[in-house]
Design a protein around this motif. Structure first.
Motif, PDB file in Angstrom:
ATOM      1  N   ASP A  15       1.670   8.959   1.169  1.00 52.59           N
ATOM      2  CA  ASP A  15       1.800   7.565   0.741  1.00 52.59           C
ATOM      3  C   ASP A  15       2.058   7.480  -0.762  1.00 52.59           C
ATOM      4  O   ASP A  15       1.937   8.466  -1.484  1.00 52.59           O
ATOM      5  N   ASP A  16       2.392   6.276  -1.218  1.00 53.22           N
ATOM      6  CA  ASP A  16       2.590   6.031  -2.643  1.00 53.22           C
ATOM      7  C   ASP A  16       1.954   4.690  -2.991  1.00 53.22           C
ATOM      8  O   ASP A  16       2.482   3.629  -2.639  1.00 53.22           O
ATOM      9  N   THR A  17       0.808   4.736  -3.665  1.00 52.95           N
ATOM     10  CA  THR A  17       0.068   3.506  -3.936  1.00 52.95           C
ATOM     11  C   THR A  17       0.785   2.581  -4.921  1.00 52.95           C
ATOM     12  O   THR A  17       0.663   1.360  -4.825  1.00 52.95           O
ATOM     13  N   SER A  18       1.540   3.143  -5.853  1.00 52.39           N
ATOM     14  CA  SER A  18       2.227   2.305  -6.840  1.00 52.39           C
ATOM     15  C   SER A  18       3.339   1.482  -6.200  1.00 52.39           C
ATOM     16  O   SER A  18       3.465   0.272  -6.439  1.00 52.39           O
ATOM     17  N   THR A  20       3.591   0.766  -3.047  1.00 53.34           N
ATOM     18  CA  THR A  20       2.957  -0.175  -2.123  1.00 53.34           C
ATOM     19  C   THR A  20       2.408  -1.381  -2.876  1.00 53.34           C
ATOM     20  O   THR A  20       2.518  -2.520  -2.406  1.00 53.34           O
ATOM     21  N   ALA A  21       1.827  -1.160  -4.061  1.00 52.93           N
ATOM     22  CA  ALA A  21       1.310  -2.273  -4.860  1.00 52.93           C
ATOM     23  C   ALA A  21       2.430  -3.248  -5.218  1.00 52.93           C
ATOM     24  O   ALA A  21       2.238  -4.476  -5.174  1.00 52.93           O
ATOM     25  N   THR A  81       7.871   7.897  -9.307  1.00 52.53           N
ATOM     26  CA  THR A  81       7.611   8.643  -8.077  1.00 52.53           C
ATOM     27  C   THR A  81       8.516   9.862  -7.994  1.00 52.53           C
ATOM     28  O   THR A  81       8.075  10.968  -7.647  1.00 52.53           O
ATOM     29  N   ASP A 141      -7.102   0.098   3.310  1.00 56.17           N
ATOM     30  CA  ASP A 141      -5.989   0.745   4.008  1.00 56.17           C
ATOM     31  C   ASP A 141      -5.995   2.225   3.664  1.00 56.17           C
ATOM     32  O   ASP A 141      -5.831   2.604   2.507  1.00 56.17           O
ATOM     33  N   ARG A 142      -6.203   3.072   4.656  1.00 57.57           N
ATOM     34  CA  ARG A 142      -6.210   4.511   4.417  1.00 57.57           C
ATOM     35  C   ARG A 142      -4.798   5.047   4.210  1.00 57.57           C
ATOM     36  O   ARG A 142      -4.627   6.196   3.840  1.00 57.57           O
ATOM     37  N   GLY A 143      -3.787   4.234   4.468  1.00 53.83           N
ATOM     38  CA  GLY A 143      -2.426   4.692   4.313  1.00 53.83           C
ATOM     39  C   GLY A 143      -1.879   5.280   5.600  1.00 53.83           C
ATOM     40  O   GLY A 143      -2.607   5.563   6.554  1.00 53.83           O
TER      41      GLY A 143
END
Length: 227
Positions: A15-18, A20-21, A81, A141-143
């Motif tokens: 996943d990529d939290t940035s 997704t944000a 990323t 959210d665990r992703g």
């Protein structure tokens, strides 16, 4: 994130939290992303599969006005990323790793990272939307990657793809360094963001036919041009 290889080929799926944000901000505020010739830009994912509650941080006119800044922000985060993929952290947790982590954190803060999004100071509408979207409790959210199977069968399929590319392209296995970045968006969607880096929805990666294609694309596109 799952890795295969060692000193051979390498593949990461995670996943990529940035990114997704940024998608949470877009969907929560209802930001209208500029279209190219009537179509959404190819690198911009569809709406989130689990959309956040809509907020009233921006008016109707402001949602359109913030679109260009959102697109620039999203693409700046995507650039980080890609950079992280080509500049992975050094092994261990010594000084080299600390320097890498500090530089990475500073780069993300400069672009605009939660919770205060100070890097968006020159885009006040977008910053207002971002702060509003993350004002409440964090999403539990665990992703996507946490729900993926991690077993020898999966790794064996990835290895078979890598071995086939090496044989067909007469490549050095160590040149294969791919990443599939999973985004929690709706539908079957994917995009080759940069050599070696594929963005994809969970549905696309889980698809029996498309999933292996994404792995192949990530690995093969990482080879130096001309090979």
């Amino acid at each position: 994130m799952r890795c295969a290889g060692g000193r051979s080929w390498q593949l990461s799926v995670g996943d990529d939290t940035s990114l997704t944000a940024a998608l949470v901000v877009r969907d929560a505020a209802g930001i209208v992303v500029p279209h190219d010739g009537g179509r959404a830009p190819a690198d911009v994912p569809p709406p989130l599969l689990d959309p956040p509650p809509r907020d009233d941080a921006l008016s109707t006119d402001e949602r359109a006005a913030a679109g260009a800044d959102w697109l620039a922000w999203y693409r700046a985060l995507l650039g980080l990323t890609v950079r992280d993929h080509h500049d992975p952290p050094p092994p261990g947790v010594g000084r080299a790793w600390q320097r890498w982590a500090q530089a990475r954190s500073a780069a993300h803060d400069a672009v605009g990272a939660a919770p205060d999004f100070a890097g968006l100071a020159t885009a006040p509408l977008l910053r207002r939307a971002a702060v509003a979207a993350f004002r409440g409790p964090a999403r539990a959210d665990r992703g996507i990657a946490a729900s993926l199977p991690v077993d020898r069968t999966t790794w064996a399929g990835q290895r078979a793809i890598a071995d086939e590319i090496v044989a067909r392209r007469h490549a050095d296995p160590g040149e294969l360094h791919g990443a599939v970045v999973l985004l929690p968006v709706a539908g079957v969607w994917w995009h080759l963001a940069a050599p070696g880096v594929v963005l994809a929805s969970g549905a696309a990666y889980r698809d029996d036919d498309l999933g292996p294609r994404l792995v192949r694309t990530a690995l093969e596109s990482s080879l130096p041009s001309g090979m």
